[in-house]
Design a protein around this motif. Structure first.
Motif, PDB file in Angstrom:
ATOM      1  N   ALA A 100      76.074  -8.252 -35.760  1.00 21.16           N
ATOM      2  CA  ALA A 100      76.281  -6.799 -35.757  1.00 21.16           C
ATOM      3  C   ALA A 100      75.067  -6.082 -36.349  1.00 21.16           C
ATOM      4  CB  ALA A 100      77.542  -6.439 -36.539  1.00 21.16           C
ATOM      5  N   LEU A 101      74.564  -6.591 -37.469  1.00 23.53           N
ATOM      6  CA  LEU A 101      73.397  -5.965 -38.099  1.00 23.53           C
ATOM      7  C   LEU A 101      72.160  -6.115 -37.207  1.00 23.53           C
ATOM      8  CD1 LEU A 101      72.398  -4.424 -40.570  1.00 23.53           C
ATOM      9  CD2 LEU A 101      71.877  -6.633 -41.628  1.00 23.53           C
ATOM     10  N   ASP A 102      71.963  -7.300 -36.631  1.00 20.92           N
ATOM     11  CA  ASP A 102      70.813  -7.531 -35.756  1.00 20.92           C
ATOM     12  C   ASP A 102      70.881  -6.638 -34.519  1.00 20.92           C
ATOM     13  OD1 ASP A 102      68.386  -8.969 -35.031  1.00 20.92           O
ATOM     14  OD2 ASP A 102      69.609  -9.914 -33.478  1.00 20.92           O
ATOM     15  N   THR A 103      72.048  -6.502 -33.928  1.00 24.86           N
ATOM     16  CA  THR A 103      72.214  -5.629 -32.759  1.00 24.86           C
ATOM     17  C   THR A 103      71.850  -4.192 -33.111  1.00 24.86           C
ATOM     18  OG1 THR A 103      73.897  -7.048 -31.793  1.00 24.86           O
ATOM     19  CG2 THR A 103      73.882  -4.749 -31.068  1.00 24.86           C
ATOM     20  N   HIS A 104      72.294  -3.745 -34.278  1.00 29.81           N
ATOM     21  CA  HIS A 104      71.960  -2.380 -34.710  1.00 29.81           C
ATOM     22  C   HIS A 104      70.447  -2.235 -34.904  1.00 29.81           C
ATOM     23  CE1 HIS A 104      72.577   1.542 -36.527  1.00 29.81           C
ATOM     24  NE2 HIS A 104      71.603   1.185 -37.352  1.00 29.81           N
ATOM     25  N   LEU A 105      69.825  -3.214 -35.562  1.00 36.27           N
ATOM     26  CA  LEU A 105      68.375  -3.135 -35.804  1.00 36.27           C
ATOM     27  C   LEU A 105      67.579  -3.097 -34.505  1.00 36.27           C
ATOM     28  CD1 LEU A 105      67.843  -5.571 -38.809  1.00 36.27           C
ATOM     29  CD2 LEU A 105      67.762  -3.076 -38.823  1.00 36.27           C
ATOM     30  N   ARG A 106      68.043  -3.791 -33.483  1.00 38.30           N
ATOM     31  CA  ARG A 106      67.329  -3.824 -32.201  1.00 38.30           C
ATOM     32  C   ARG A 106      67.232  -2.433 -31.574  1.00 38.30           C
ATOM     33  NH1 ARG A 106      67.137  -9.140 -29.516  1.00 38.30           N
ATOM     34  NH2 ARG A 106      67.880 -10.645 -31.035  1.00 38.30           N
ATOM     35  N   SER A 107      68.183  -1.580 -31.837  1.00 40.97           N
ATOM     36  CA  SER A 107      68.141  -0.230 -31.256  1.00 40.97           C
ATOM     37  C   SER A 107      67.721   0.834 -32.276  1.00 40.97           C
ATOM     38  CB  SER A 107      69.491   0.126 -30.633  1.00 40.97           C
ATOM     39  OG  SER A 107      70.511   0.073 -31.598  1.00 40.97           O
ATOM     40  N   HIS A 108      67.452   0.419 -33.504  1.00 38.02           N
ATOM     41  CA  HIS A 108      67.014   1.344 -34.559  1.00 38.02           C
ATOM     42  C   HIS A 108      65.881   0.703 -35.352  1.00 38.02           C
ATOM     43  CE1 HIS A 108      71.143   2.583 -33.620  1.00 38.02           C
ATOM     44  NE2 HIS A 108      70.716   3.792 -33.895  1.00 38.02           N
ATOM     45  N   ARG A 109      64.819   0.340 -34.662  1.00 41.45           N
ATOM     46  CA  ARG A 109      63.704  -0.399 -35.267  1.00 41.45           C
ATOM     47  C   ARG A 109      62.998   0.372 -36.378  1.00 41.45           C
ATOM     48  NH1 ARG A 109      64.295  -5.578 -34.072  1.00 41.45           N
ATOM     49  NH2 ARG A 109      64.151  -6.104 -31.888  1.00 41.45           N
ATOM     50  N   ASP A 110      63.150   1.701 -36.394  1.00 43.91           N
ATOM     51  CA  ASP A 110      62.475   2.491 -37.428  1.00 43.91           C
ATOM     52  C   ASP A 110      63.370   2.745 -38.649  1.00 43.91           C
ATOM     53  OD1 ASP A 110      64.282   4.354 -36.446  1.00 43.91           O
ATOM     54  OD2 ASP A 110      62.795   5.952 -36.264  1.00 43.91           O
ATOM     55  N   LEU A 111      64.510   2.071 -38.687  1.00 45.56           N
ATOM     56  CA  LEU A 111      65.463   2.205 -39.798  1.00 45.56           C
ATOM     57  C   LEU A 111      65.781   3.668 -40.086  1.00 45.56           C
ATOM     58  CD1 LEU A 111      64.221  -0.565 -42.275  1.00 45.56           C
ATOM     59  CD2 LEU A 111      65.844  -0.751 -40.382  1.00 45.56           C
ATOM     60  N   GLY A 112      66.135   4.384 -39.030  1.00 44.14           N
ATOM     61  CA  GLY A 112      66.537   5.783 -39.180  1.00 44.14           C
ATOM     62  C   GLY A 112      65.430   6.688 -39.661  1.00 44.14           C
ATOM     63  N   GLY A 113      64.178   6.330 -39.386  1.00 47.60           N
ATOM     64  CA  GLY A 113      63.042   7.139 -39.810  1.00 47.60           C
ATOM     65  C   GLY A 113      62.432   6.684 -41.133  1.00 47.60           C
ATOM     66  N   ALA A 114      63.036   5.682 -41.779  1.00 47.20           N
ATOM     67  CA  ALA A 114      62.469   5.177 -43.038  1.00 47.20           C
ATOM     68  C   ALA A 114      61.100   4.543 -42.805  1.00 47.20           C
ATOM     69  CB  ALA A 114      63.417   4.159 -43.678  1.00 47.20           C
ATOM     70  N   LEU A 115      60.922   3.945 -41.624  1.00 47.62           N
ATOM     71  CA  LEU A 115      59.636   3.351 -41.260  1.00 47.62           C
ATOM     72  C   LEU A 115      58.906   4.317 -40.344  1.00 47.62           C
ATOM     73  CD1 LEU A 115      60.794  -0.291 -40.457  1.00 47.62           C
ATOM     74  CD2 LEU A 115      59.974   0.641 -42.627  1.00 47.62           C
ATOM     75  N   ARG A 116      57.729   4.733 -40.742  1.00 47.98           N
ATOM     76  CA  ARG A 116      56.955   5.686 -39.958  1.00 47.98           C
ATOM     77  C   ARG A 116      56.028   4.917 -39.019  1.00 47.98           C
ATOM     78  NH1 ARG A 116      57.858   6.851 -44.982  1.00 47.98           N
ATOM     79  NH2 ARG A 116      56.009   5.843 -45.788  1.00 47.98           N
ATOM     80  N   SER A 117      56.182   5.163 -37.716  1.00 44.13           N
ATOM     81  CA  SER A 117      55.396   4.449 -36.702  1.00 44.13           C
ATOM     82  C   SER A 117      55.484   2.951 -36.927  1.00 44.13           C
ATOM     83  CB  SER A 117      53.927   4.890 -36.728  1.00 44.13           C
ATOM     84  OG  SER A 117      53.816   6.257 -36.482  1.00 44.13           O
ATOM     85  N   GLY A 118      56.643   2.479 -37.302  1.00 43.77           N
ATOM     86  CA  GLY A 118      56.787   1.070 -37.636  1.00 43.77           C
ATOM     87  C   GLY A 118      58.013   0.441 -37.030  1.00 43.77           C
ATOM     88  N   THR A 119      58.251  -0.812 -37.401  1.00 40.43           N
ATOM     89  CA  THR A 119      59.361  -1.566 -36.845  1.00 40.43           C
ATOM     90  C   THR A 119      60.005  -2.456 -37.899  1.00 40.43           C
ATOM     91  OG1 THR A 119      57.894  -3.369 -36.203  1.00 40.43           O
ATOM     92  CG2 THR A 119      58.316  -1.665 -34.548  1.00 40.43           C
ATOM     93  N   ALA A 120      61.244  -2.836 -37.614  1.00 39.72           N
ATOM     94  CA  ALA A 120      61.976  -3.782 -38.454  1.00 39.72           C
ATOM     95  C   ALA A 120      62.625  -4.823 -37.562  1.00 39.72           C
ATOM     96  CB  ALA A 120      63.038  -3.064 -39.276  1.00 39.72           C
ATOM     97  N   ILE A 121      62.721  -6.035 -38.072  1.00 39.37           N
ATOM     98  CA  ILE A 121      63.359  -7.111 -37.331  1.00 39.37           C
ATOM     99  C   ILE A 121      64.001  -8.076 -38.320  1.00 39.37           C
ATOM    100  CG2 ILE A 121      61.231  -8.469 -37.258  1.00 39.37           C
ATOM    101  CD1 ILE A 121      62.110  -9.471 -34.478  1.00 39.37           C
ATOM    102  N   ALA A 122      65.182  -8.602 -37.952  1.00 35.38           N
ATOM    103  CA  ALA A 122      65.816  -9.644 -38.763  1.00 35.38           C
ATOM    104  C   ALA A 122      65.194 -10.976 -38.354  1.00 35.38           C
ATOM    105  CB  ALA A 122      67.321  -9.659 -38.532  1.00 35.38           C
ATOM    106  N   THR A 123      64.702 -11.736 -39.343  1.00 33.86           N
ATOM    107  CA  THR A 123      63.990 -12.971 -39.044  1.00 33.86           C
ATOM    108  C   THR A 123      64.166 -13.972 -40.182  1.00 33.86           C
ATOM    109  OG1 THR A 123      61.838 -13.843 -38.323  1.00 33.86           O
ATOM    110  CG2 THR A 123      61.811 -12.120 -40.004  1.00 33.86           C
ATOM    111  N   ASN A 124      63.568 -15.144 -40.043  1.00 35.54           N
ATOM    112  CA  ASN A 124      63.618 -16.204 -41.064  1.00 35.54           C
ATOM    113  C   ASN A 124      65.052 -16.589 -41.420  1.00 35.54           C
ATOM    114  OD1 ASN A 124      60.801 -16.104 -41.196  1.00 35.54           O
ATOM    115  ND2 ASN A 124      60.858 -14.521 -42.773  1.00 35.54           N
ATOM    116  N   VAL A 125      65.899 -16.731 -40.419  1.00 35.46           N
ATOM    117  CA  VAL A 125      67.315 -17.045 -40.623  1.00 35.46           C
ATOM    118  C   VAL A 125      67.476 -18.509 -41.041  1.00 35.46           C
ATOM    119  CG1 VAL A 125      69.579 -17.183 -39.503  1.00 35.46           C
ATOM    120  CG2 VAL A 125      68.024 -15.295 -38.966  1.00 35.46           C
ATOM    121  N   VAL A 126      68.196 -18.717 -42.143  1.00 41.24           N
ATOM    122  CA  VAL A 126      68.520 -20.062 -42.625  1.00 41.24           C
ATOM    123  C   VAL A 126      70.028 -20.106 -42.853  1.00 41.24           C
ATOM    124  CG1 VAL A 126      68.205 -21.751 -44.481  1.00 41.24           C
ATOM    125  CG2 VAL A 126      66.276 -20.333 -43.742  1.00 41.24           C
ATOM    126  N   ILE A 127      70.686 -21.117 -42.269  1.00 38.90           N
ATOM    127  CA  ILE A 127      72.135 -21.265 -42.407  1.00 38.90           C
ATOM    128  C   ILE A 127      72.422 -22.412 -43.359  1.00 38.90           C
ATOM    129  CG2 ILE A 127      74.285 -21.759 -41.172  1.00 38.90           C
ATOM    130  CD1 ILE A 127      71.885 -20.842 -38.827  1.00 38.90           C
TER     131      ILE A 127
END
Length: 156
Positions: A100-127
């Motif tokens: 759910a969080l990853d799906t949201h991040l995929r369509s809101h890469r700028d974290l609601g404007g917190a990142l200026r001209s930038g991107t966010a991605i969920a990565t380095n997953v360890v189970i």
């Protein structure tokens, strides 16, 4: 204008997670390490192994007044279940939150404007799953450790 995007990024992730239907009760969302016990939770900004949000800043261009800020926000999801089929139930529950969080991040890469001209991605997953007889007596636990990797640009 704030130079670092870290505070606004963490605030956005916490508020977003709290608003996701998949994070409704009994799921608990914590800003930092929990102050209460929870069987199903997401902690943003910290894991048991990593309490640091690492930040690296580089100049945007030679002679420019811009800079890039690259940082990681460590996160952990855990889900504890008891009874028959508990490991699958715990694992599936943890992945519902991550997906759910990853799906949201995929369509809101700028974290609601917190990142200026930038991107966010969920990565380095360890189970990590319950792996000892002692732990098994307390039910089955699946933990998912991951980072939200962010890049943001700031100008003078």
């Amino acid at each position: 204008m704030a130079t670092s995007a870290i505070p606004a990024s963490i605030d956005y992730l916490v508020a977003t997670a709290e608003s996701l239907p998949e994070c409704a009760a009994p799921v608990r969302v914590f800003d930092g390490w929990p102050d209460a016990r929870a069987d199903v939770a997401l902690a943003i900004g910290v894991t048991p192994e990593d309490s640091a949000t690492e930040d690296g800043v580089t100049h945007g261009n030679l002679g420019a007044q811009t800079q890039w800020e690259d940082f990681t926000i460590p996160c952990i999801i855990w889900c504890r279940k008891v009874g028959g089929g508990a490991m699958k139930t715990a694992r599936d529950g943890a992945f519902v939150i991550l997906n759910a969080l990853d799906t949201h991040l995929r369509s809101h890469r700028d974290l609601g404007g917190a990142l200026r001209s930038g991107t966010a991605i969920a990565t380095n997953v360890v189970i990590r799953q319950t792996d000892t007889a002692e732990e098994a007596g307390d039910g089955r636990v699946c933990e998912i450790h991951f980072d939200v990797l962010c890049r943001s640009r700031s100008a003078a």
